[in-house]
Design an enzyme around this catalytic site. Structure first.
Site, PDB file in Angstrom:
ATOM      1  N   GLY A  96       0.833  -1.202   0.000  1.00 30.24           N
ATOM      2  CA  GLY A  96       0.000   0.000   0.000  1.00 30.24           C
ATOM      3  C   GLY A  96       0.862   1.243   0.000  1.00 30.24           C
ATOM      4  CG  LEU A  97      -0.783   4.907  -1.742  1.00 27.49           C
ATOM      5  CD1 LEU A  97      -1.977   5.862  -1.668  1.00 27.49           C
ATOM      6  CD2 LEU A  97       0.243   5.391  -2.770  1.00 27.49           C
ATOM      7  N   GLY A  99       2.235   5.446   4.502  1.00 24.80           N
ATOM      8  CA  GLY A  99       1.256   6.001   5.439  1.00 24.80           C
ATOM      9  C   GLY A  99      -0.081   5.297   5.413  1.00 24.80           C
ATOM     10  N   GLY A 101      -0.671   2.345   6.458  1.00 25.41           N
ATOM     11  CA  GLY A 101      -0.830   1.608   7.719  1.00 25.41           C
ATOM     12  C   GLY A 101      -0.198   0.229   7.722  1.00 25.41           C
ATOM     13  CE  LYS A 102       3.572  -0.063   3.045  1.00 23.35           C
ATOM     14  NZ  LYS A 102       3.015   1.302   2.995  1.00 23.35           N
ATOM     15  CB  SER A 103       4.867  -0.102   9.771  1.00 22.51           C
ATOM     16  OG  SER A 103       5.678   0.010   8.646  1.00 22.51           O
ATOM     17  CB  SER A 170       5.663  -4.309  -2.721  1.00 21.81           C
ATOM     18  OG  SER A 170       4.622  -4.400  -1.794  1.00 21.81           O
TER      19      SER A 170
HETATM   20  P1  ADP Z   1       3.045   2.565   6.316  1.00 21.88           P
HETATM   21  O1  ADP Z   1       3.818   1.478   7.008  1.00 21.88           O
HETATM   22  O2  ADP Z   1       1.997   2.037   5.399  1.00 21.88           O
HETATM   23  O3  ADP Z   1       3.915   3.582   5.668  1.00 21.88           O
HETATM   24  P2  ADP Z   1       2.474   3.411   9.017  1.00 21.88           P
HETATM   25  O4  ADP Z   1       1.915   2.184   9.633  1.00 21.88           O
HETATM   26  O5  ADP Z   1       3.898   3.759   9.290  1.00 21.88           O
HETATM   27  O6  ADP Z   1       2.214   3.353   7.424  1.00 21.88           O
HETATM   28  O7  ADP Z   1       1.613   4.673   9.413  1.00 21.88           O
HETATM   29  C1  ADP Z   1       0.195   4.661   9.340  1.00 21.88           C
HETATM   30  C2  ADP Z   1      -0.370   5.740  10.253  1.00 21.88           C
HETATM   31  O8  ADP Z   1      -1.775   5.693  10.132  1.00 21.88           O
HETATM   32  C3  ADP Z   1      -0.023   5.508  11.698  1.00 21.88           C
HETATM   33  O9  ADP Z   1       0.215   6.733  12.310  1.00 21.88           O
HETATM   34  C4  ADP Z   1      -1.295   4.856  12.247  1.00 21.88           C
HETATM   35  O10 ADP Z   1      -1.495   5.122  13.622  1.00 21.88           O
HETATM   36  C5  ADP Z   1      -2.367   5.524  11.405  1.00 21.88           C
HETATM   37  N1  ADP Z   1      -3.599   4.728  11.248  1.00 21.88           N
HETATM   38  C6  ADP Z   1      -4.843   5.189  11.429  1.00 21.88           C
HETATM   39  N2  ADP Z   1      -5.763   4.229  11.210  1.00 21.88           N
HETATM   40  C7  ADP Z   1      -5.070   3.119  10.870  1.00 21.88           C
HETATM   41  C8  ADP Z   1      -5.475   1.797  10.551  1.00 21.88           C
HETATM   42  N3  ADP Z   1      -6.753   1.407  10.516  1.00 21.88           N
HETATM   43  N4  ADP Z   1      -4.515   0.905  10.251  1.00 21.88           N
HETATM   44  C9  ADP Z   1      -3.217   1.267  10.272  1.00 21.88           C
HETATM   45  N5  ADP Z   1      -2.772   2.515  10.587  1.00 21.88           N
HETATM   46  C10 ADP Z   1      -3.698   3.440  10.890  1.00 21.88           C
END
Ligand code: ADP
Length: 274
Positions: A96-97, A99, A101-103, A170
């Site tokens: 996914g993009l 931000g 929420g992957k991590s 990815s």
């Molecule tokens: P990615 O790894 O995709 O770049 P992160 O997990 O680092 O994204 O960040 C996602 C952000 O979105 C975090 O600050 C998280 O708290 C917030 N968030 C809000 N709702 C969700 C959700 N349903 N699932 C995952 N993250 C979420």
């Protein structure tokens, strides 16, 4: 052939043992392995001047081995690992993009699976970029190689019977499909972690969208580099409308259901679960 033959003549009906060095790698078979193609011909100005069989070939030190390594062939079998772990291994591939929420979901899922007694580990895109892929850029080729390496590492974890949760952007469909193709049927679970770009950008957990917008960061997925969403992922979780817990539970439900149907079990040569 780049090197002149020494001034030694091989006459008609004579046989010589020649070492031939080429300036770039040449594909060849060894005669006792593949009789039909383990042969060579020497052509001198359109005339056939001799023929031979390839007895051996040697790979230059610098040449890397390509191809997929075979699954573990040690003395511990996949079935023994399954019995010891009490569950099948899987690769849960979050995409996914930035931000999206992957991590966040990966670590929540890891915690939950660990609490359930499962062998689980997160491969986080950022951490892999600092080590295993520290030499790679964010060009399309660099991204492809990054995912190829991540796929190979995931495969090793899977071979060890573990559940791997990966958190890589990815962005390219073909790269994700290549990882899927690398793994046994049913082992790869693609999870599309989706949220509209505006929401990801508003979250901007690492401040990278802002840097991409003002030009400090180049080739940033969603802003200045493409993202190709999965066409038919096993699971899609919408992080703009569902909580982290809801998204995690959705993945856990899928895993429970897939396990009850025998997906991902070690297979025999006919493809039946062992
Ligand atoms: P990615 O790894 O995709 O770049 P992160 O997990 O680092 O994204 O960040 C996602 C952000 O979105 C975090 O600050 C998280 O708290 C917030 N968030 C809000 N709702 C969700 C959700 N349903 N699932 C995952 N993250 C979420």
């Amino acid at each position: 052939v780049t090197r002149e033959l020494p001034s030694l003549t091989v006459h008609r009906d004579e046989v010589a043992d020649l070492g031939i060095r080429t300036s770039s790698p040449v594909a060849c078979d060894v005669a006792f392995e593949v009789g039909a193609t383990g042969r060579s011909a020497i052509v001198d100005c359109h005339d056939l001047a001799g023929g031979g069989v390839v007895l051996a070939h040697r790979r230059p030190e610098s040449q890397v081995l390509v191809g997929n390594p075979p699954s573990s062939h040690g003395k511990v079998t996949a079935e023994e690992r399954l019995a010891r772990n009490g569950h099948v291994g899987r690769v849960i591939w979050l995409t996914g993009l930035p931000g999206a929420g992957k991590s966040t979901i990966a670590v929540a899922l890891e915690r939950e699976l660990f609490n359930q007694g499962k062998q689980v580990y997160v491969l986080d895109g950022d951490r892999v970029r600092l080590g295993l892929a520290a030499d790679l850029t964010y060009s399309p080729e660099g991204r492809r190689e990054n995912i190829r390496r991540a796929g190979q590492v995931s495969r090793l974890f899977l071979d060890a019977g573990m559940i791997v949760v990966t958190a890589f952007i990815s962005p390219y469909r073909a790269d994700r499909d290549a990882v899927r193709a690398l793994l046994p049927s049913g082992a790869f679970v693609e999870v599309f972690v989706s949220a509209p770009l505006e929401i990801c950008e508003r979250r901007d957990p690492k401040g990278l969208y802002a840097k991409a917008r003002n030009g400090e960061v180049q080739s940033f997925t969603g802003v200045s580099a493409p993202y190709e969403p999965p066409l038919s992922p096993e699971i899609e979780v919408r992080t703009d409308t569902c909580t982290v817990t809801e998204c995690t539970c959705r993945i856990l439900d899928y895993l429970n259901q897939a396990s009850s149907m025998g997906a991902g079990l070690p297979r025999d040569q006919e493809g039946s679960p062992v």
